[in-house]
Design a protein around this motif. Structure first.
Motif, mmCIF file in Angstrom:
data_model
loop_
_atom_site.group_PDB
_atom_site.id
_atom_site.type_symbol
_atom_site.label_atom_id
_atom_site.label_comp_id
_atom_site.label_asym_id
_atom_site.label_seq_id
_atom_site.Cartn_x
_atom_site.Cartn_y
_atom_site.Cartn_z
ATOM 1 N N GLU A 3 -42.062 -6.653 -31.686
ATOM 2 C CA GLU A 3 -41.669 -5.924 -32.889
ATOM 3 C C GLU A 3 -40.265 -5.368 -32.710
ATOM 4 O OE1 GLU A 3 -43.441 -1.869 -34.832
ATOM 5 O OE2 GLU A 3 -44.888 -3.247 -33.921
ATOM 6 N N LEU A 4 -39.526 -5.257 -33.817
ATOM 7 C CA LEU A 4 -38.220 -4.598 -33.815
ATOM 8 C C LEU A 4 -38.279 -3.480 -34.837
ATOM 9 C CD1 LEU A 4 -37.532 -7.940 -33.608
ATOM 10 C CD2 LEU A 4 -35.307 -6.923 -33.199
ATOM 11 N N ARG A 5 -37.907 -2.288 -34.406
ATOM 12 C CA ARG A 5 -37.910 -1.145 -35.319
ATOM 13 C C ARG A 5 -36.466 -0.669 -35.493
ATOM 14 N NH1 ARG A 5 -43.015 2.113 -32.668
ATOM 15 N NH2 ARG A 5 -44.538 0.470 -33.075
ATOM 16 N N PRO A 6 -35.930 -0.767 -36.724
ATOM 17 C CA PRO A 6 -34.545 -0.330 -36.938
ATOM 18 C C PRO A 6 -34.372 1.147 -36.591
ATOM 19 C CG PRO A 6 -35.348 -1.573 -38.825
ATOM 20 C CD PRO A 6 -36.532 -1.314 -37.934
ATOM 21 N N GLN A 7 -33.261 1.463 -35.922
ATOM 22 C CA GLN A 7 -32.913 2.843 -35.565
ATOM 23 C C GLN A 7 -31.595 3.173 -36.265
ATOM 24 O OE1 GLN A 7 -35.081 4.666 -33.002
ATOM 25 N NE2 GLN A 7 -36.262 3.063 -33.989
ATOM 26 N N ASP A 8 -30.808 4.019 -35.690
ATOM 27 C CA ASP A 8 -29.534 4.422 -36.285
ATOM 28 C C ASP A 8 -28.428 3.426 -35.979
ATOM 29 O OD1 ASP A 8 -30.946 6.681 -36.895
ATOM 30 O OD2 ASP A 8 -30.051 7.907 -35.321
ATOM 31 N N HIS A 9 -27.498 3.306 -36.894
ATOM 32 C CA HIS A 9 -26.231 2.601 -36.670
ATOM 33 C C HIS A 9 -26.380 1.181 -36.119
ATOM 34 C CE1 HIS A 9 -24.651 6.572 -37.389
ATOM 35 N NE2 HIS A 9 -25.288 7.040 -36.353
ATOM 36 N N GLY A 10 -27.298 0.413 -36.677
ATOM 37 C CA GLY A 10 -27.415 -0.986 -36.282
ATOM 38 C C GLY A 10 -28.108 -1.224 -34.956
ATOM 39 N N THR A 11 -28.799 -0.216 -34.450
ATOM 40 C CA THR A 11 -29.553 -0.404 -33.213
ATOM 41 C C THR A 11 -31.042 -0.524 -33.550
ATOM 42 O OG1 THR A 11 -29.829 1.970 -32.800
ATOM 43 C CG2 THR A 11 -27.864 0.897 -31.866
ATOM 44 N N TYR A 12 -31.782 -1.031 -32.589
ATOM 45 C CA TYR A 12 -33.222 -1.239 -32.772
ATOM 46 C C TYR A 12 -33.984 -0.728 -31.566
ATOM 47 C CZ TYR A 12 -32.039 -4.453 -36.543
ATOM 48 O OH TYR A 12 -31.562 -5.004 -37.699
ATOM 49 N N ARG A 13 -35.262 -0.483 -31.785
ATOM 50 C CA ARG A 13 -36.199 -0.246 -30.687
ATOM 51 C C ARG A 13 -37.061 -1.495 -30.648
ATOM 52 N NH1 ARG A 13 -37.993 4.062 -27.821
ATOM 53 N NH2 ARG A 13 -36.631 5.377 -29.048
ATOM 54 N N LEU A 14 -37.010 -2.211 -29.544
ATOM 55 C CA LEU A 14 -37.840 -3.398 -29.376
ATOM 56 C C LEU A 14 -39.152 -2.967 -28.747
ATOM 57 C CD1 LEU A 14 -35.364 -5.961 -27.741
ATOM 58 C CD2 LEU A 14 -35.757 -5.522 -30.150
ATOM 59 N N ILE A 15 -40.240 -3.495 -29.237
ATOM 60 C CA ILE A 15 -41.535 -3.236 -28.618
ATOM 61 C C ILE A 15 -41.941 -4.535 -27.927
ATOM 62 C CG2 ILE A 15 -43.929 -2.493 -28.937
ATOM 63 C CD1 ILE A 15 -41.764 -0.380 -29.727
ATOM 64 N N MET A 16 -42.093 -4.448 -26.610
ATOM 65 C CA MET A 16 -42.427 -5.624 -25.819
ATOM 66 C C MET A 16 -43.942 -5.839 -25.809
ATOM 67 S SD MET A 16 -39.392 -6.490 -25.125
ATOM 68 C CE MET A 16 -39.703 -7.889 -24.041
ATOM 69 N N ALA A 17 -44.371 -7.017 -25.384
ATOM 70 C CA ALA A 17 -45.790 -7.379 -25.368
ATOM 71 C C ALA A 17 -46.624 -6.386 -24.561
ATOM 72 C CB ALA A 17 -45.975 -8.787 -24.833
ATOM 73 N N ALA A 18 -46.047 -5.828 -23.511
ATOM 74 C CA ALA A 18 -46.772 -4.858 -22.680
ATOM 75 C C ALA A 18 -46.803 -3.480 -23.340
ATOM 76 C CB ALA A 18 -46.119 -4.764 -21.298
ATOM 77 N N GLY A 19 -46.150 -3.348 -24.524
ATOM 78 C CA GLY A 19 -46.129 -2.071 -25.234
ATOM 79 C C GLY A 19 -44.915 -1.219 -24.914
ATOM 80 N N THR A 20 -44.080 -1.686 -24.001
ATOM 81 C CA THR A 20 -42.913 -0.919 -23.576
ATOM 82 C C THR A 20 -41.826 -0.960 -24.647
ATOM 83 O OG1 THR A 20 -43.379 -1.512 -21.301
ATOM 84 C CG2 THR A 20 -41.168 -0.685 -21.760
#
Length: 112
Positions: free
Chosen positions: A75-92
């Protein structure tokens, strides 16, 4: 040459980790940490060396401290200023940085 397997040297043994099993790689000073979802393996290489030696269609630099295996990005979750939080398969969760936003956009455009 493209890396297919990593050679990991620990205090009392030498073993191998298949590149395809590595979910993400994290910078650790003069070393990098290979995360396979269960264990972390330290090897003496730089992020730049790995970025050049890993399959470009599978591994993507998303931050100065992270290279991810795109097969394990859930999963990719949009954050501020064109950055993302990636969610890896292990949940990290891993953060991306703007300097690598072109790589992240390419991941999104390719459908993962």
């Amino acid at each position: 040459p493209t890396i297919e397997r990593f050679t990991v040297r620990s205090r009392n043994r030498i073993y191998f980790v298949d590149a395809e099993d590595v979910q993400w790689i994290e910078s650790e000073g003069d070393y990098v940490a290979l995360h396979d979802g269960e264990e972390t393996h330290l090897i003496r290489k730089t992020m730049k060396e790995l970025e050049e030696q890993l399959k470009a269609d599978r591994f993507l630099r998303v931050h100065r401290s992270y290279i991810v295996n795109t097969d394990y990005v859930e999963e990719l979750r949009p954050q501020d200023h064109g950055t993302y939080r990636l969610i890896m398969a292990a949940g990290t969760p891993l953060k991306t940085s703007r300097g690598y936003s072109d790589n992240v956009e390419a991941l999104i455009d390719s459908g993962g």
